[in-house]
Design an enzyme around this catalytic site. Sequence first.
Site, PDB file in Angstrom:
ATOM      1  N   SER A  67       0.823  -1.208   0.000  1.00 31.32           N
ATOM      2  CA  SER A  67       0.000   0.000   0.000  1.00 31.32           C
ATOM      3  C   SER A  67       0.863   1.268   0.000  1.00 31.32           C
ATOM      4  CB  SER A  67      -0.914   0.024   1.234  1.00 31.32           C
ATOM      5  OG  SER A  67      -1.720  -1.121   1.263  1.00 31.32           O
TER       6      SER A  67
HETATM    7  N1  SAH Z   1      -1.350  -4.151   3.575  1.00 32.08           N
HETATM    8  C1  SAH Z   1      -0.739  -4.791   2.458  1.00 32.08           C
HETATM    9  C2  SAH Z   1      -1.653  -4.675   1.257  1.00 32.08           C
HETATM   10  C3  SAH Z   1      -1.454  -5.775   0.327  1.00 32.08           C
HETATM   11  S1  SAH Z   1      -2.526  -5.798  -1.058  1.00 32.08           S
HETATM   12  C4  SAH Z   1       0.598  -4.174   2.164  1.00 32.08           C
HETATM   13  O1  SAH Z   1       0.764  -2.976   2.409  1.00 32.08           O
HETATM   14  O2  SAH Z   1       1.470  -4.850   1.665  1.00 32.08           O
HETATM   15  C5  SAH Z   1      -3.923  -6.656  -0.430  1.00 32.08           C
HETATM   16  C6  SAH Z   1      -3.703  -8.061   0.036  1.00 32.08           C
HETATM   17  O3  SAH Z   1      -4.991  -8.594   0.369  1.00 32.08           O
HETATM   18  C7  SAH Z   1      -3.114  -9.003  -1.002  1.00 32.08           C
HETATM   19  O4  SAH Z   1      -1.973  -9.611  -0.487  1.00 32.08           O
HETATM   20  C8  SAH Z   1      -4.245 -10.020  -1.263  1.00 32.08           C
HETATM   21  O5  SAH Z   1      -3.774 -11.328  -1.506  1.00 32.08           O
HETATM   22  C9  SAH Z   1      -5.001  -9.941   0.052  1.00 32.08           C
HETATM   23  N2  SAH Z   1      -6.401 -10.417  -0.031  1.00 32.08           N
HETATM   24  C10 SAH Z   1      -7.330 -10.208  -1.020  1.00 32.08           C
HETATM   25  N3  SAH Z   1      -8.500 -10.810  -0.732  1.00 32.08           N
HETATM   26  C11 SAH Z   1      -8.312 -11.417   0.480  1.00 32.08           C
HETATM   27  C12 SAH Z   1      -9.145 -12.225   1.310  1.00 32.08           C
HETATM   28  N4  SAH Z   1     -10.402 -12.528   0.981  1.00 32.08           N
HETATM   29  N5  SAH Z   1      -8.622 -12.693   2.457  1.00 32.08           N
HETATM   30  C13 SAH Z   1      -7.337 -12.414   2.832  1.00 32.08           C
HETATM   31  N6  SAH Z   1      -6.508 -11.649   2.096  1.00 32.08           N
HETATM   32  C14 SAH Z   1      -6.978 -11.163   0.922  1.00 32.08           C
END
Ligand code: SAH
Length: 219
Positions: A67
């Site tokens: 993010s």
């Molecule tokens: N906070 C993280 C954001 C990563 S992007 C950072 O800053 O790195 C969002 C993440 O949510 C991805 O890794 C994706 O695999 C995860 N995601 C999407 N749908 C999801 C779900 N239903 N349950 C758990 N994780 C999920």
Amino acid sequence: MKHQGIGMTSQRTRNRLIERLREGGIQDPRVLDVLRQTPRHVFMDEAMASRAYEDTALPIGHGQTISQPFIVARMTEVLLDQPTPPSKVLEIGTGSGYQTAVLAQLVDQVYTVERISQLLNQARQRLQSLQLTNMQYRMGDGYQGWEKQAPFDAIIVTAAPETLPKELLQQLTVGGRMVIPVGQPLQQRLMLIVRQEEGFSEQALDWVSFVPMIKGQAS
Ligand code: SAH
């Protein structure tokens, strides 16, 4: 040595990023301090690491992104904005583990859920390398939350569902707050939901762009 070049220049670039966040309206000194201290480059591949202190989301593989620092700061600030800071926090979407690292320095316990096992394992290693230990990891579908550990004082969702997930709302304490992007792919509204004695209050915050929240666990 890994990341050495970045280590040498990063304090200046990190300070510049913090100034930018402040100018953008982030006010909570706890949040600004933690972002200043957290090495974001540790949470991305070396090829991307030279861009770690730009205020943008960046790819982390598997079609996902780390993010944008401003959004991490904003969501964290909104969660902490209460007389007693949350103690037990659920995070959905571990991804790189960067938001997890920020939270872990501000609350007692972080419970983090991710559906892609490679990302979860990599995040775990990176967080351990920073000696952060007050978190528990779960591989699974975040739409289900983490029933066994509920209720939570706060829930942060870092992938975007099209509508508010009902199961998650039920895992908040009374007075607990959830910050979550809700809407269609590419553009969503960041929402603050607070559980009341009866029902929930909702407040719309910034427009944001998160990767979609996908149902079910990845294989
Ligand atoms: N906070 C993280 C954001 C990563 S992007 C950072 O800053 O790195 C969002 C993440 O949510 C991805 O890794 C994706 O695999 C995860 N995601 C999407 N749908 C999801 C779900 N239903 N349950 C758990 N994780 C999920």
